[in-house]
Design an enzyme around this catalytic site. Sequence first.
Site, PDB file in Angstrom:
ATOM      1  CE  LYS A  39      -3.609  -2.734   2.104  1.00  0.00           C
ATOM      2  NZ  LYS A  39      -4.765  -2.850   2.982  1.00  0.00           N
ATOM      3  CG  HIS A  56      -7.147  -3.291  -2.561  1.00  0.00           C
ATOM      4  ND1 HIS A  56      -7.706  -2.584  -1.531  1.00  0.00           N
ATOM      5  CD2 HIS A  56      -6.447  -4.296  -1.994  1.00  0.00           C
ATOM      6  CE1 HIS A  56      -7.347  -3.146  -0.372  1.00  0.00           C
ATOM      7  NE2 HIS A  56      -6.587  -4.192  -0.635  1.00  0.00           N
ATOM      8  CD  GLU A  67      -7.992  -8.679  -1.077  1.00  0.00           C
ATOM      9  OE1 GLU A  67      -8.026  -7.556  -0.554  1.00  0.00           O
ATOM     10  OE2 GLU A  67      -6.959  -9.258  -1.392  1.00  0.00           O
ATOM     11  N   GLY A 109      -7.757  -4.949   7.023  1.00  0.00           N
ATOM     12  CA  GLY A 109      -7.150  -4.001   7.951  1.00  0.00           C
ATOM     13  C   GLY A 109      -7.912  -3.850   9.253  1.00  0.00           C
TER      14      GLY A 109
HETATM   15  P1  PGA Z   1      -4.718  -6.533   5.511  1.00  0.00           P
HETATM   16  O1  PGA Z   1      -4.881  -6.028   3.994  1.00  0.00           O
HETATM   17  O2  PGA Z   1      -3.927  -7.819   5.427  1.00  0.00           O
HETATM   18  O3  PGA Z   1      -3.951  -5.445   6.193  1.00  0.00           O
HETATM   19  O4  PGA Z   1      -6.065  -6.750   6.056  1.00  0.00           O
HETATM   20  C1  PGA Z   1      -5.348  -6.919   3.035  1.00  0.00           C
HETATM   21  C2  PGA Z   1      -5.491  -6.282   1.700  1.00  0.00           C
HETATM   22  O5  PGA Z   1      -4.853  -5.295   1.357  1.00  0.00           O
HETATM   23  O6  PGA Z   1      -6.263  -6.780   0.914  1.00  0.00           O
END
Ligand code: PGA
Length: 248
Positions: free
Chosen positions: A9, A93, A165, A171
Amino acid sequence: MKKIVANIKMNQTPSRSREYLINMISRFDSDKNVDLTLCLPYTSLYLGKLLLNGTKIKLGAQNLHEEECGSYTGEISGAMLRESGVDTVIVGHSERRVKFKENNNQINKKIKVALKNGLGVILCVGESLAEKNTLKTLETLKTQIEEALKGLYENELERVTISYEPIWAIGTGKNATIREIEYGVRAIRKVIEDDFSLKAAKSITVLYGGSVTNKNIHGITHAKGVNGALIGGASLEEGGFLNLISLV
Ligand code: PGA
């Protein structure tokens, strides 16, 4: 072979990427059955190309623009990514869908332009908490996949990975249960079967992403139909991330 994708990210400056890559390259066990892709910020890509050259670790990007080139100030094209050494690009995403208002039509164009430029694609799909609570998970996944893959030939799916996802799991520290993951992944493969073929449904690579840590990685990568994981937060610190990879 399990596929592990790090989504860094907006979290690394080039000097930090340099340190991260050097540590990852020297400590990643390339004999382990893991296909590793590191999706870096744009500004670290060229450095990634130089450092990852000759290693088994692949370079990934986190987004691209849907047009080939032109007057799109501040945007990055598929050809630019390709020449920067990128193997695969994340498309759709949920952070881009929600915060940057990307829609399925744009995502479809992004996938086509990425493939045209020789890039692999990781298409992210997943339902919001409201959709989950109103039992709309299947409908959401179906619409996202059908609209994103519209017009693609079946043989192009060889370069497409789908990452399940759930937005409520990204997150948040709240990962989906194995049951929920298997349900989502089964639904994804069913859409591919209906729109392409059973062969395509069986062979397409499907990942899970959303609060993956070293505590849940093993169960997730061994869930039925799951070929690997996309990892955000837990990929940022190389020691912890290498430990997580060892547990796949
Ligand atoms: P995360 O992010 O592992 O921090 O939950 C996952 C993602 O970017 O899809």
